[in-house]
Design an enzyme around this catalytic site. Sequence first.
Site, PDB file in Angstrom:
ATOM      1  N   ARG A   1       0.810  -1.215   0.000  1.00 59.70           N
ATOM      2  CA  ARG A   1       0.000   0.000   0.000  1.00 59.70           C
ATOM      3  C   ARG A   1       0.843   1.265   0.000  1.00 59.70           C
ATOM      4  O   ARG A   1       0.370   2.343  -0.384  1.00 59.70           O
ATOM      5  CB  ARG A   1      -0.994  -0.028   1.167  1.00 59.70           C
ATOM      6  CG  ARG A   1      -2.163  -0.958   0.894  1.00 59.70           C
ATOM      7  CD  ARG A   1      -3.019  -1.140   2.112  1.00 59.70           C
ATOM      8  NE  ARG A   1      -2.561  -2.215   2.974  1.00 59.70           N
ATOM      9  CZ  ARG A   1      -2.803  -2.298   4.270  1.00 59.70           C
ATOM     10  NH1 ARG A   1      -3.475  -1.361   4.865  1.00 59.70           N
ATOM     11  NH2 ARG A   1      -2.364  -3.329   4.967  1.00 59.70           N
TER      12      ARG A   1
ATOM     13  N   GLU B   1       1.287  -4.420  13.507  1.00 59.31           N
ATOM     14  CA  GLU B   1       0.087  -4.609  14.338  1.00 59.31           C
ATOM     15  C   GLU B   1      -0.386  -6.062  14.295  1.00 59.31           C
ATOM     16  O   GLU B   1      -0.861  -6.597  15.284  1.00 59.31           O
ATOM     17  CB  GLU B   1      -1.042  -3.656  13.910  1.00 59.31           C
ATOM     18  CG  GLU B   1      -2.146  -3.595  14.956  1.00 59.31           C
ATOM     19  CD  GLU B   1      -3.377  -2.812  14.527  1.00 59.31           C
ATOM     20  OE1 GLU B   1      -3.467  -2.373  13.368  1.00 59.31           O
ATOM     21  OE2 GLU B   1      -4.276  -2.665  15.371  1.00 59.31           O
TER      22      GLU B   1
END
Length: 170
Positions: free
Chosen positions: A58, A95
Amino acid sequence: MDFKEYIRVIPDFPEPGIRFKDITTLLKDGDVYREAIESIQKMVEDKEIDLIAGPEARGFVIGAPLALMMGKGFVPIRKSGKLPGNTVEADYGKEYGKDKLAIHRDSIQPGQKVLIADDLLATGGTIAATIEMIEQLGGVVVGAAFLIELGYLDGREKLKGVDVHSLVTY
Ligand SMILES: O=P(O)(O)OC[C@H]1O[C@H](OP(=O)(O)OP(=O)(O)O)[C@H](O)[C@@H]1O
Ligand SMILES: Nc1ncnc2[nH]cnc12
């Protein structure tokens, strides 16, 4: 513009407890996508920059159009095993899980000023690893720009000393 209106939040992806910020709903609207990139450009336009670097995948979607718009080159930082030339690599945690990134050794010359671009700052693991590799090559990180920052994960703490800019914060 309220970019949050165009970002879809999907609970429990890719694992239970993660609230995934899905930007595909923003990207598919050409006007909103362009405005997001232009807004990121405005946040960093006063900086002296030689190159923009972005981590797969991304980071490419944000970094490459930003580089084109600013008339700069783009350096792709890829997941380990994808770049064909000589690389330096860095392990990191994010994460959800662990990963390894790589950068071509000849992509940055010592002293070049590098802006990092990515879609999202969460724990900061990805960007800390990115900085580690850029600095190993002698590059100077002049800042990091994001579409989204998850403020509740304190990624900025891991990036102390780096000029961090984000368009929207959760
Ligand atoms: O701040 P962190 O906790 O490190 O997390 C942020 C990173 O996680 C996502 O990438 P991901 O590794 O999921 O890869 P993708 O872009 O290929 O989906 C996102 O695009 C950031 O690069
Ligand atoms: N919550 C999240 N949503 C989307 N991308 C992420 N990368 C790391 N954490 C994320």
